[in-house]
Design a protein around this motif. Structure first.
Motif, PDB file in Angstrom:
ATOM      1  N   LYS A 130       0.826  -1.209   0.000  1.00  0.00           N
ATOM      2  CA  LYS A 130       0.000   0.000   0.000  1.00  0.00           C
ATOM      3  C   LYS A 130       0.854   1.251   0.000  1.00  0.00           C
ATOM      4  N   ASP A 131       1.651   1.442   1.054  1.00  0.00           N
ATOM      5  CA  ASP A 131       2.452   2.658   1.171  1.00  0.00           C
ATOM      6  C   ASP A 131       3.764   2.521   0.404  1.00  0.00           C
ATOM      7  N   GLN A 132       4.378   3.680   0.145  1.00  0.00           N
ATOM      8  CA  GLN A 132       5.673   3.699  -0.513  1.00  0.00           C
ATOM      9  C   GLN A 132       6.717   3.012   0.370  1.00  0.00           C
TER      10      GLN A 132
END
Length: 524
Positions: free
Chosen positions: A11-13
């Motif tokens: 999901k997140d970087q």
């Protein structure tokens, strides 16, 4: 920085620091617990199944690879194609990547595939997570990639391990994957039609190396600055070369940062060294911020280039799980990493050359301003027999020369391969490997110069009563002294320094100084 953490993928970087945590600290990895993300992964895989049922033409699924894309694969052979791909790419040679680097490579490939544009199954992603958390790493040869179509040959070793073939590094031993799976009661994965291509057709090897290289370069930069500070004191240099007002007039922030590091490190000695009769020191002292600062000013774009590649979908074709389209392109091309690594290896080699020139001053009694010849610590009686750092200076010169030799750009040596389908390739993996070699050689230079600078500093203190009477070394140089003394004791009588240097080089390879600094900053 040494605390274990869990990295959430999907999901997140993901940051370069996350790659370091997985590679160096065996950080655990988890897929994001998000139903929307899982549904998206499934949509991509289902869309491929749908196209197969409709007899759609999909590159690398119902066709051969590269120049063989005109060859149609019969429907009943589609499931065999991924295995054929990984098997014929099992031709890597050269030294194997170490276990730590293999962890970084597997993690970087996972990050790309988990973006959801590669058409792989959740089961594949979960198996990659399992390999990382079990610390069961594919044995990956380092040579055989031209950096487009990605790192095909080295990445085939990950795909092979997933289906139970080739070898893994596990609990300090290299063992056949098939026998280890049997011992653990684990079933090999069956690759879906595009999964062999998705695993192999990307930039994971060069990007993983770039993440590791970036952090090692950060350590080189800081230590080069502190070694310079030690040498300014030992050579009775002029501290005004690092004046804050002076550097305000050339507003490169990284260069200013290096000048600040040096200025603060020698601050406790300014009163004494300000008495230097020389208006200007040689360039390797006076211009150290200008040399080291090039890397410090390049950090932002290096992080951006590496970070963007790390967080990209870089295989071909991509599978759009939202619009349900097959997107053919060339995201496997590693040009950005090639440019970053070709540039970084020059910056690092320049630091090696800088320290080499400083060491040449330290050992030469014609220019070291009263220090003993070759930095020997021998008594007057034993002086004729002892040669101190003479051989170390020769070795540093050799390591520096080899580092400089490695700085020729790899990216300009594109080769037309694979029946001229891959007629312009990035050479990004070779550039990254070159950079890692330059870093290894530079670590050897740094290790030797850490010892020499401490020797020189102590010899200067011993002969300079006025300097001894002043307050102690700055906190930073005191911490550095203690850090070096864990491996190095002053050379009084000549002795072999190989074991000392090897120990320091290993500590540098483990990023111990960089991590020590991060821990200190965190604790303040």
């Amino acid at each position: 920085m040494t605390d274990k953490k869990t990295i959430i993928v999907g999901k997140d970087q993901i940051s370069i620091d996350d790659v370091i945590a997985v590679a160096y600290d065996n950080a655990q990895v988890q897929l994001v617990a998000d139903d929307h993300w899982r549904q998206r992964i499934q949509r991509g895989a289902d869309f491929l199944d749908q196209l197969l049922e409709q007899d759609g033409v999909i590159y690398g699924v119902t066709t051969g690879y590269g120049d063989s894309c005109v060859v149609s694969i019969p429907r009943h052979q589609v499931n065999e194609l991924p295995v054929q791909l990984l098997r014929f790419h099992g031709c890597g040679l050269g030294e194997n990547f170490d276990h730590r680097t293999a962890r970084a490579i597997v993690f970087v490939r996972l990050v790309s595939l988990a973006r959801g544009f590669s058409g792989v199954s959740l089961a594949l992603l979960e198996r990659l997570v399992w390999l990382l958390n079990q610390d069961m790493m594919p044995v990956i040869p380092s040579e055989g990639s031209v950096g487009a179509s990605g790192d095909l040959t080295p990445l085939s070793y990950i795909a092979a391990v997933l289906i139970g073939e080739r070898e893994v590094s596990y609990q300090g031993q290299v063992i056949s994957t098939a026998s280890l799976y049997q011992q653990l009661g684990v079933e090999a994965l069956t690759l879906r039609p595009k999964e062999g291509l998705a695993l192999m057709n990307g930039t994971a090897v060069m990007t993983a190396l770039a993440c590791l290289a970036y952090h090692r370069a950060c350590q080189v930069s800081h230590l080069s600055s502190l070694i310079t500070a030690c040498n300014v004191i030992a050579l009775q240099g002029n501290p005004s070369h690092f004046d804050e007002v002076l550097f305000a007039q050339k507003p490169h922030q990284g260069q200013q940062r290096v000048a600040t590091w040096i200025r603060e490190a020698i601050n406790a000695e300014v009163e004494h060294t300000a008495q230097s009769s020389r208006l200007q020191d040689r360039y390797s002292l006076r211009c150290a911020p200008h040399v080291i600062g090039v890397f410090e000013d390049s950090r932002a774009w290096l992080e951006q280039m590496i970070g963007n590649e790390l967080n990209s979908s870089n295989d071909n074709p991509l599978i759009d799980p939202d619009e349900l389209r097959v997107l053919h392109g060339g995201h496997f091309y590693g040009g950005h990493i090639a440019q970053a690594m070709d540039s970084l290896k020059i910056m690092v080699a320049n630091c090696a050359e800088l320290l080499d020139r400083q060491l040449a001053q330290l050992v030469d009694d014609k220019m070291n301003h009263g220090l003993p010849r070759n930095l020997t610590g021998a008594s007057d009686e034993r002086l004729p027999l002892n040669h101190g750092f003479k051989a170390v200076q020769i070795a540093v010169s050799a390591w520096t020369a080899e580092a400089l030799k490695q700085t020729v750009s790899a990216s300009i040596f594109s080769r037309s391969t694979e029946c001229h389908n891959q007629d312009k390739v990035s050479m990004g993996t070779i550039a990254a490997r070159d950079c890692m070699r330059v870093l290894t050689l530079t670590d050897q230079v740094v290790a030797a110069c850490l010892c020499a600078s401490q020797q020189a500093l102590q010899l200067r203190l011993a002969q300079d009563e006025q300097l001894r009477k002043q307050k102690q070394l700055s906190e930073t140089l005191h911490v550095l002294k203690l850090w070096v003394e864990q491996s190095f004791q002053l050379v009084i009588e000549d002795r072999p320094l190989q074991a000392t240097l090897q120990e320091l080089v290993q500590r540098l390879a483990d990023l111990q100084w960089l991590r020590n600094e991060a821990d200190q900053i965190h604790s303040r």
